[in-house]
Motif scaffolding. Structure first.
Motif, mmCIF file in Angstrom:
data_model
loop_
_atom_site.group_PDB
_atom_site.id
_atom_site.type_symbol
_atom_site.label_atom_id
_atom_site.label_comp_id
_atom_site.label_asym_id
_atom_site.label_seq_id
_atom_site.Cartn_x
_atom_site.Cartn_y
_atom_site.Cartn_z
ATOM 1 N N THR A 1 0.849 -1.192 0.000
ATOM 2 C CA THR A 1 0.000 0.000 0.000
ATOM 3 C C THR A 1 0.884 1.241 0.000
ATOM 4 O O THR A 1 2.059 1.177 0.362
ATOM 5 N N ASN A 2 0.319 2.350 -0.412
ATOM 6 C CA ASN A 2 1.065 3.602 -0.371
ATOM 7 C C ASN A 2 1.158 4.080 1.065
ATOM 8 O O ASN A 2 0.173 4.052 1.807
ATOM 9 N N VAL A 3 2.321 4.494 1.445
ATOM 10 C CA VAL A 3 2.548 4.977 2.803
ATOM 11 C C VAL A 3 3.544 6.133 2.728
ATOM 12 O O VAL A 3 4.457 6.131 1.903
ATOM 13 N N THR A 4 3.347 7.139 3.564
ATOM 14 C CA THR A 4 4.264 8.278 3.598
ATOM 15 C C THR A 4 5.473 7.912 4.444
ATOM 16 O O THR A 4 5.340 7.596 5.631
ATOM 17 N N VAL A 5 6.639 7.926 3.823
ATOM 18 C CA VAL A 5 7.880 7.598 4.525
ATOM 19 C C VAL A 5 8.706 8.872 4.673
ATOM 20 O O VAL A 5 9.156 9.439 3.686
ATOM 21 N N PRO A 6 8.908 9.373 5.886
ATOM 22 C CA PRO A 6 9.682 10.597 6.091
ATOM 23 C C PRO A 6 11.109 10.455 5.546
ATOM 24 O O PRO A 6 11.727 9.390 5.686
ATOM 25 N N ASP A 7 11.623 11.513 4.938
ATOM 26 C CA ASP A 7 12.984 11.484 4.404
ATOM 27 C C ASP A 7 14.011 11.271 5.511
ATOM 28 O O ASP A 7 15.086 10.715 5.268
ATOM 29 N N ASP A 8 13.691 11.741 6.715
ATOM 30 C CA ASP A 8 14.634 11.626 7.828
ATOM 31 C C ASP A 8 14.324 10.426 8.730
ATOM 32 O O ASP A 8 14.655 10.425 9.910
ATOM 33 N N LEU A 9 13.690 9.391 8.171
ATOM 34 C CA LEU A 9 13.289 8.235 8.981
ATOM 35 C C LEU A 9 14.485 7.566 9.659
ATOM 36 O O LEU A 9 14.389 7.133 10.810
ATOM 37 N N ALA A 10 15.614 7.482 8.966
ATOM 38 C CA ALA A 10 16.802 6.843 9.549
ATOM 39 C C ALA A 10 17.283 7.613 10.779
ATOM 40 O O ALA A 10 17.599 7.025 11.813
ATOM 41 N N ALA A 11 17.306 8.941 10.667
ATOM 42 C CA ALA A 11 17.734 9.779 11.793
ATOM 43 C C ALA A 11 16.715 9.738 12.919
ATOM 44 O O ALA A 11 17.080 9.692 14.107
ATOM 45 N N LEU A 12 15.429 9.727 12.562
ATOM 46 C CA LEU A 12 14.369 9.656 13.562
ATOM 47 C C LEU A 12 14.445 8.343 14.339
ATOM 48 O O LEU A 12 14.267 8.318 15.562
ATOM 49 N N THR A 13 14.738 7.264 13.630
ATOM 50 C CA THR A 13 14.848 5.956 14.273
ATOM 51 C C THR A 13 16.015 5.933 15.255
ATOM 52 O O THR A 13 15.894 5.425 16.371
ATOM 53 N N ARG A 14 17.135 6.504 14.841
ATOM 54 C CA ARG A 14 18.284 6.581 15.747
ATOM 55 C C ARG A 14 17.927 7.397 16.991
ATOM 56 O O ARG A 14 18.290 7.019 18.114
ATOM 57 N N GLN A 15 17.227 8.495 16.796
ATOM 58 C CA GLN A 15 16.814 9.332 17.918
ATOM 59 C C GLN A 15 15.927 8.547 18.888
ATOM 60 O O GLN A 15 16.099 8.638 20.116
ATOM 61 N N ARG A 16 15.000 7.770 18.359
ATOM 62 C CA ARG A 16 14.108 6.972 19.212
ATOM 63 C C ARG A 16 14.899 5.929 19.997
ATOM 64 O O ARG A 16 14.634 5.684 21.183
ATOM 65 N N LEU A 17 15.868 5.307 19.336
ATOM 66 C CA LEU A 17 16.695 4.297 20.008
ATOM 67 C C LEU A 17 17.568 4.936 21.082
ATOM 68 O O LEU A 17 17.799 4.345 22.139
#
Length: 205
Positions: free
Chosen positions: A71-87
């Motif tokens: 399905t179409n889903v909006t993937v933030p361009d900064d998802l990699a950085a956001l994931t690191r921040q969450r971790l």
């Protein structure tokens, strides 16, 4: 019920089947925006990916999330950085819990002593630690680990982490600056080490 390390999931990028502990889950939010589900507990449609900052960036480039979800889903361009921040936030929270439980030591003298006695189960060093101080503490870790191994004692292999700078560690622990810290035995201390390993793996890959 199997533990998390026994549960297996398929990576949406490489299609490899791995233990869930080696992957990270992403979930589609109510606004159809993909977000990291670092605790793997959020409701909603999810997709698993091998734990690694480069893997996330590659999955974005290859549109692996949309393909997996079909399905179409909006993937933030900064998802990699956001994931690191969450971790990082999860790791910080675990350090705070360990400190409250009396299972985290700070300060060079206390940490050094804990490494020598085997009380410490890991060593955490600030990324901006002075080189001479880092070398001395690592030498203590290596020497004490070797001694424990020769004596056949448990916990001989203790990991070393450099994940946050001294200001970040200090802010997390309510201390002006933290250069060295050591989680100790106990549920909270072990949880901090586990989350440190997850963050370290994400950064390295």
């Amino acid at each position: 019920m199997p533990g998390k390390n026994e549960i297996e999931r398929r990576c949406a990028l490489t299609h490899e089947v791995k233990p869930a502990a080696e992957l990270i889950r992403f979930v589609v939010g109510p606004d159809d925006v993909l977000v990291p589900d670092t605790d793997a507990k959020a409701e909603g449609r999810g997709v698993w990916l091998s734990l690694g900052e480069k893997h996330v960036a590659e999955a974005i480039r290859k549109k692996a999330f949309a393909k997996s979800l079909k399905t179409n889903v909006t993937v933030p361009d900064d998802l990699a950085a956001l994931t690191r921040q969450r971790l990082e936030q999860r790791f910080v929270a675990a350090l705070q819990m360990a400190r409250k439980a009396g299972q985290l030591l700070t300060g060079a003298m206390k940490v050094k002593a804990a490494l020598e006695t085997g009380e410490a189960i890991a060593l955490v060093t600030a990324t901006d630690a002075a080189e001479d101080g880092r070398k001395k503490m690592l030498a203590t870790l290596k020497a004490s680990s070797k001694a424990a191994e020769e004596q056949g004692l448990p916990g001989a292999e203790r990991p070393h982490f450099e994940l946050l700078d001294s200001a970040q560690l200090g802010l997390a622990l309510g201390i002006e600056s933290v250069i060295h810290a050591a989680p100790t035995q106990g549920a909270a201390g072990e949880a901090a080490v586990k989350r440190a390993k997850t963050l370290a793996r994400y950064i390295a890959n």
